[in-house]
Design an enzyme around this catalytic site. Structure first.
Site, PDB file in Angstrom:
ATOM      1  N   GLY A  61       5.872 -15.449  -4.559  1.00 44.59           N
ATOM      2  CA  GLY A  61       6.995 -15.971  -5.330  1.00 44.59           C
ATOM      3  C   GLY A  61       6.684 -16.111  -6.803  1.00 44.59           C
ATOM      4  O   GLY A  61       7.351 -15.554  -7.647  1.00 44.59           O
ATOM      5  N   PHE A  62       5.653 -16.915  -7.139  1.00 42.59           N
ATOM      6  CA  PHE A  62       5.162 -17.081  -8.515  1.00 42.59           C
ATOM      7  C   PHE A  62       6.216 -17.630  -9.468  1.00 42.59           C
ATOM      8  O   PHE A  62       6.078 -17.513 -10.679  1.00 42.59           O
ATOM      9  CB  PHE A  62       4.594 -15.761  -9.050  1.00 42.59           C
ATOM     10  CG  PHE A  62       3.676 -15.076  -8.083  1.00 42.59           C
ATOM     11  CD1 PHE A  62       2.413 -15.590  -7.828  1.00 42.59           C
ATOM     12  CD2 PHE A  62       4.079 -13.946  -7.388  1.00 42.59           C
ATOM     13  CE1 PHE A  62       1.570 -14.976  -6.918  1.00 42.59           C
ATOM     14  CE2 PHE A  62       3.241 -13.329  -6.469  1.00 42.59           C
ATOM     15  CZ  PHE A  62       1.983 -13.850  -6.236  1.00 42.59           C
ATOM     16  N   GLY A  90       2.183 -17.763   0.948  1.00 41.34           N
ATOM     17  CA  GLY A  90       0.905 -17.069   1.041  1.00 41.34           C
ATOM     18  C   GLY A  90      -0.253 -17.880   0.518  1.00 41.34           C
ATOM     19  O   GLY A  90      -1.393 -17.414   0.535  1.00 41.34           O
ATOM     20  N   GLY A 117      -2.501 -23.813  -8.099  1.00 40.83           N
ATOM     21  CA  GLY A 117      -1.838 -22.510  -8.075  1.00 40.83           C
ATOM     22  C   GLY A 117      -1.702 -21.843  -9.426  1.00 40.83           C
ATOM     23  O   GLY A 117      -1.554 -20.620  -9.502  1.00 40.83           O
ATOM     24  N   GLU A 118      -1.736 -22.631 -10.520  1.00 37.31           N
ATOM     25  CA  GLU A 118      -1.453 -22.059 -11.830  1.00 37.31           C
ATOM     26  C   GLU A 118      -2.556 -22.216 -12.862  1.00 37.31           C
ATOM     27  O   GLU A 118      -2.594 -21.483 -13.848  1.00 37.31           O
ATOM     28  CB  GLU A 118      -0.157 -22.677 -12.374  1.00 37.31           C
ATOM     29  CG  GLU A 118       1.055 -22.272 -11.564  1.00 37.31           C
ATOM     30  CD  GLU A 118       2.281 -23.100 -11.884  1.00 37.31           C
ATOM     31  OE1 GLU A 118       3.162 -22.611 -12.606  1.00 37.31           O
ATOM     32  OE2 GLU A 118       2.352 -24.245 -11.405  1.00 37.31           O
TER      33      GLU A 118
END
Length: 756
Positions: free
Chosen positions: A254-255, A482, A722-723
C-alpha cells in the site's frame, strides 16, 4: 480474515514471543496461492469494468460518443455523466471525522462534465469480460473545450500560498532571527534542492469487487483503511453505514496509495449499482498512475550557519510543494528540520501551489522522506565547508530538548545509533578527501545521514475472547499489507495472556470487526498494542471476578496487579489456576472483553502529550557507493542502518520493513521520477518499463540493526518502523556520491547527466 498461529516451537505460556523472529502467519497462504486478493473473488454473473480517461488537463466535455463502444458484443453498459445517477459529493474534510480525509479527490465522478486533470475517469464501460471492457473503452470518443491549465511546479512556485498545519504536524516555526544569524555566521551553506513527483507501484494494482444486494453493499477492496472506506462509501451512496461491508484480508502493498478512496473504488460501486450486477474493476498499471495520487514534487531551500567550532547558529528550511486543484494535502517536509538539530535561530516555512494535476497523497514517510534529503545533504555540505567529519558534526549539534518547542525528547538514542553504525560500517576507514578512495577503476564514496519519523498512534478497538479450551481470539479491524501486523498482534496477545502463540487466532481485514485506524503513519501496530494491553487487563479483572465465587481458588481476593499471566492461566507465585479451570468452575464456555477508544479522547491526549514531549523513531544511515569515472554510473555497494525504534516485536518482520524502506530510498535517490509533459499534464512514463524502481541487481546486502530499548511513553515501548528507514536514505546516497566524485547533486534522482 482469520489467522491461527501454527506451532513454530515447543512453546509454553512462559515463552516470551515479543522480540522473536517469528515467521509471518500469512506466509503459507501467500506462497501457495491460497490467499485471495480483491480481484480474485468469484460471484455469479460477475461483470467487469474499465475506465475511460480524459486526455486534457483542464476543461469541459462538450460531447461523448459511446455508440461504437455500445455496439461491441458483450458490452453491458457505458456509463457517462449523461446517463448515470450521481453519487453524493465527497464530504468536506473534518479532523473530527477522519473518514473525510480518505477522499482521494473532490471530483464527483460521472456527475460533472468538468475535467480536472489529464487522466481523470470520464466514463466506465461494463462488459462480460475484462478484455471486452478494455477494448470498448478505447472506442469511446470524447470532445472537449480545453481551458488554461497549470501543471509545472517550478513555473508556478510564485503562486504558492502558506501551508496550514494540522493536529499531526506544523507547517512553520520561528525561533530567534535566523536570517540575521545566517548573515553573521562565519561558515554557511545555502542550497536549493528539488525532488520530482513519485508514483505508487505496489505489487498489487488497485482493484475492487463490488456487490449490491438491495441497499446492502459488499466491497472486496485493496485498502489500507477499511473502517474509513466503509464510512466514506456509506456517505457517498447514501446508505446506512451498517449496510456496507469492506473486506481486505490481503493487500499486496500500500505505502499510502491505498489509504484513500480513489476513482476505481467509487466507480466500481457505481457501476454495480447501475447495472444490477456484481462488478470488478481492476486498474491497469497505467490506470493507477491516472487515478491514484502519488508524492508531490518539491523545491526546497536549506541554509545553515555555523561557527568555526561547528555549532549551528542558524537553520532555515523553506519549501514549495503542490496539491491538485481537486484535492491533496500539504506534506510535513520540514518535520525533521524542526526536531533534529540544536540551533538558537530557526526559520521554517512550508507553502503549496495548486496545479491541474491529480491530487497528491500519502506516500511512505510523506514529507519527511524528501525533507530529510534536502536537510541531510545540506548538513553534509556544511561538514565539507568546515572540514569536519559528517558524523562528528551531527553529534556536535544533537539537542538535549526539542530545538523549537523545548519539550523533552522521549527516549532519544541517536548518539548510540551512530556509534554502533560507525563501528559496524567501518566509518573510520573513510579517507575524508573527495575522490580519494578507489576499488580498481571504481571511485568509492561513503555517506551518512540521519533518519527521522514521528511516532504516533490512533484509537483502536480490540476484542479478546478466551475459551475454556485455552484458545484466544483477538479481533480488530486492522489491515495487513505484508508488514506482518497479524503476526505481531498474536505475539503481543500471547505474552499479555501467558499462552502459547499457537493457541491465538487473530481476525482482521473486515469492517465488521472492531474499529481500527488505517495502516499509515507507522502507527497501526502501536495503536493495536494499546488495545491488546487494555483488553488483556480487562480480561484479568473479569477472570478474578469469576473466582470470587470459588471458595477454593488460590486467586480468590487477589487484585489484578498481584497476579501473573503465565502457563495458560493466572498465578500468584507457585499457586494459581489455568484459564480452563477458572472458566469450568464458573460454568462458562468463554469470556470476552472489549477495549474501546474514542476520537475525542485521543485528540485531547495527543495535544497534552505534544506539550510534554516529542516522540520519534530515529536512525543512522551509512551508505557506500561505487561510481564509474568514465560513465558516472552509480552503484550502491554496501549499507548499514541502525535505528532507535523502541521495542521490536518481531525481529524478522522488523528487519523486512527497515530494509524495504531503504530500498525505496535508494530508488528515490537514483532512479524514481514521474515525468510530466508540461504542455498537457500527461504522465509520460506511466509504466514499470519507464518508471524505474530498484530491482535485485540494484540492491546490495542491507545490514539493519536496532537498539531495542523500550520507549516508556508508548504501548509495549514500541515505535512505528514502517517509514523511518526511507528517511535520510536518499541523502546518504547523495552524500556518498559527493565523497566519491566531489560533486553535490541537488536535484533527484542522481542520474548520469548530473555527474558527467
Amino acid at each position: 480474515m482469520s489467522i491461527k498461529y501454527a506451532e513454530t516451537e515447543q512453546a509454553t505460556g512462559t515463552t516470551k514471543y515479543v522480540g522473536q523472529a517469528i515467521d509471518r502467519v500469512d506466509g503459507p497462504a501467500k506462497t501457495t496461492g491460497e490467499a485471495r486478493f480483491a480481484a480474485e473473488y468469484p460471484y455469479p454473473g460477475l461483470a467487469y469494468a474499465a475506465l475511460v480517461h480524459a486526455t486534457i488537463p483542464r476543461g469541459r466535455i462538450t460531447a461523448i460518443d459511446t455508440a461504437e463502444a455500445q455496439a461491441v458484443r458483450g458490452v453491458i453498459d457505458v456509463l457517462t455523466h449523461e446517463n448515470t445517477r450521481p453519487m453524493k459529493p465527497a464530504p468536506k474534510v473534518s479532523f473530527l471525522d477522519l473518514s473525510t480525509l480518505v477522499s482521494g479527490t473532490s471530483v464527483n465522478y460521472l456527475a460533472t462534465d468538468e475535467v480536472s486533470w489529464n487522466g481523470q475517469p470520464i466514463a466506465v464501460v461494463v462488459a462480460e469480460t475484462p478484455e471486452t471492457a478494455r477494448y470498448a473503452a478505447s472506442l469511446v470518443r470524447p470532445a472537449y473545450e480545453e481551458l488554461p491549465a497549470a501543471v509545472d511546479l517550478a513555473a508556478e512556485q510564485g503562486n504558492a500560498v502558506p501551508q496550514k498545519g494540522n493536529l499531526i504536524s506544523e507547517a512553520e516555526a520561528d525561533k530567534g532571527d535566523a536570517r540575521a544569524a545566517l548573515a553573521a555566521a562565519p561558515h554557511t551553506v545555502d542550497l536549493t534542492f528539488t525532488t520530482p513527483p513519485h508514483n505508487h507501484n505496489a505489487i498489487e494494482p488497485h482493484a475492487t469487487t463490488a456487490v449490491w444486494d438491495g441497499d446492502r453493499l459488499t466491497v472486496h477492496e485493496a485498502s489500507q483503511s477499511i473502517t474509513w472506506t466503509r464510512k466514506h462509501l456509506a456517505q457517498r451512496f447514501e446508505v446506512p453505514e451498517k449496510n456496507v461491508r469492506v473486506l481486505s484480508p490481503y493487500v499486496g502493498g500500500g505505502f499510502g496509495g491505498k489509504g484513500s478512496v480513489w476513482a476505481g473504488t467509487l466507480l466500481a460501486v457505481l457501476a454495480a449499482r447501475a447495472t444490477g450486477r456484481p462488478v470488478r474493476l481492476a486498474l491497469t498499471r497505467e490506470g493507477v498512475y491516472h487515478t491514484v495520487g502519488g508524492r508531490t514534487g518539491s523545491i526546497q531551500r536549506v541554509a545553515l550557519g555555523a561557527g568555526a567550532d561547528g555549532k549551528l547558529t542558524a537553520v532555515i528550511h523553506t519549501t514549495v510543494s503542490r496539491t491538485g486543484r481537486s484535492g491533496g494535502n500539504g506534506e510535513p517536509i520540514t518535520a525533521g528540520t524542526r526536531h533534529l538539530y540544536a540551533a538558537p535561530n530557526i526559520h521554517l516555512r512550508q507553502s503549496t501551489v495548486r496545479l491541474d494535476l491529480l491530487a497528491n497523497t500519502f506516500m511512505r514517510a510523506p514529507g519527511e522522506s524528501i525533507g530529510t534529503f534536502a536537510l541531510e545533504s545540506a548538513v553534509d555540505e556544511l561538514a565539507w565547508e568546515l572540514g569536519l567529519d559528517p558524523v562528528e558534526l551531527r553529534l556536535l549539534n544533537e539537542p538535549d530538548r526539542d530545538p523549537v518547542g523545548g519539550q523533552r525528547l522521549a527516549h532519544r538514542r541517536l548518539r548510540e545509533a551512530y556509534a554502533l553504525g560507525a563501528e559496524r560500517f567501518g566509518w573510520r576507514e573513510r579517507d575524508p578527501r573527495a575522490g580519494s578512495m578507489r576499488d580498481g577503476r571504481w571511485l568509492v564514496g561513503m555517506g551518512v545521514a540521519t533518519a527521522y519519523h514521528p511516532s504516533m498512534r490512533m484509537p483502536a478497538n480490540v476484542t479478546v475472547r478466551l475459551g475454556a479450551d485455552g484458545g484466544v481470539v483477538v479481533r480488530c479491524g486492522l489491515q495487513e499489507m505484508g508488514m506482518g501486523t497479524a503476526t505481531v498482534l498474536g505475539q503481543m496477545a500471547a505474552d499479555e495472556l501467558g499462552v502459547p502463540l499457537a493457541s491465538v487466532r487473530v481476525e482482521y481485514g473486515d469492517s465488521e470487526l472492531p474499529v481500527a485506524p488505517g495502516a499509515g503513519g507507522s502507527m497501526q501496530t502501536a495503536s493495536a498494542a494499546a488495545g491488546v494491553q487494555d483488553a488483556a487487563a480487562k480480561l484479568k479483572r473479569t477472570l478474578l471476578g469469576l473466582v470470587r465465587r470459588s471458595p477454593g481458588s488460590p486467586l480468590r481476593g487477589r487484585k489484578p496487579d498481584e497476579v501473573e499471566a503465565r502457563d495458560g492461566g493466572l498465578y500468584v507465585g507457585g499457586a494459581g489456576q489455568t484459564y480452563a479451570e477458572i472458566l469450568t468452575a464458573a460454568g462458562r464456555g468463554h469470556v470476552e472483553v472489549e477495549s474501546k477508544a474514542g476520537m475525542l479522547g485521543f485528540m485531547a491526549r495527543t495535544l497534552r502529550e505534544r506539550r510534554r514531549w516529542v516522540r520519534a523513531a530515529t536512525g543512522a544511515q551509512f551508505c557506500e557507493v561505487r561510481v564509474d569515472p568514465d560513465t558516472m554510473e552509480v552503484r550502491v555497494s554496501r549499507w548499514v542502518g541502525v535505528f532507535d525504534v523502541g521495542t521490536v516485536i518481531n525481529a524478522r518482520t522488523a528487519a523486512s520493513q527497515l530494509r524495504g524502506g531503504i530500498v525505496m530510498g535508494i530508488g528515490m535517490a537514483l532512479s524514481e521520477q514521474t515525468l510530466i509533459d508540461h504542455r498537457n499534464g500527461r504522465i509520460m512514463n506511466a509504466s514499470l518499463a519507464e518508471y524505474h524502481v530498484p530491482v535485485h541487481a540494484d540492491i546490495p546486502r542491507i545490514d539493519v540493526l536496532w537498539l531495542d530499548e523500550p520507549d516508556s511513553t508508548m504501548p509495549l515501548g514500541l515505535r512505528g518502523i514502517g517509514e523511518v528507514s526511507i528517511t535520510g536514505a536518499a541523502a546518504a546516497v547523495a552524500n556518498a556520491v559527493r565523497h566519491a566524485t566531489g560533486k553535490r547533486v541537488l536535484d533527484l534522482p542522481i542520474t548520469l547527466d548530473k555527474l558527467l
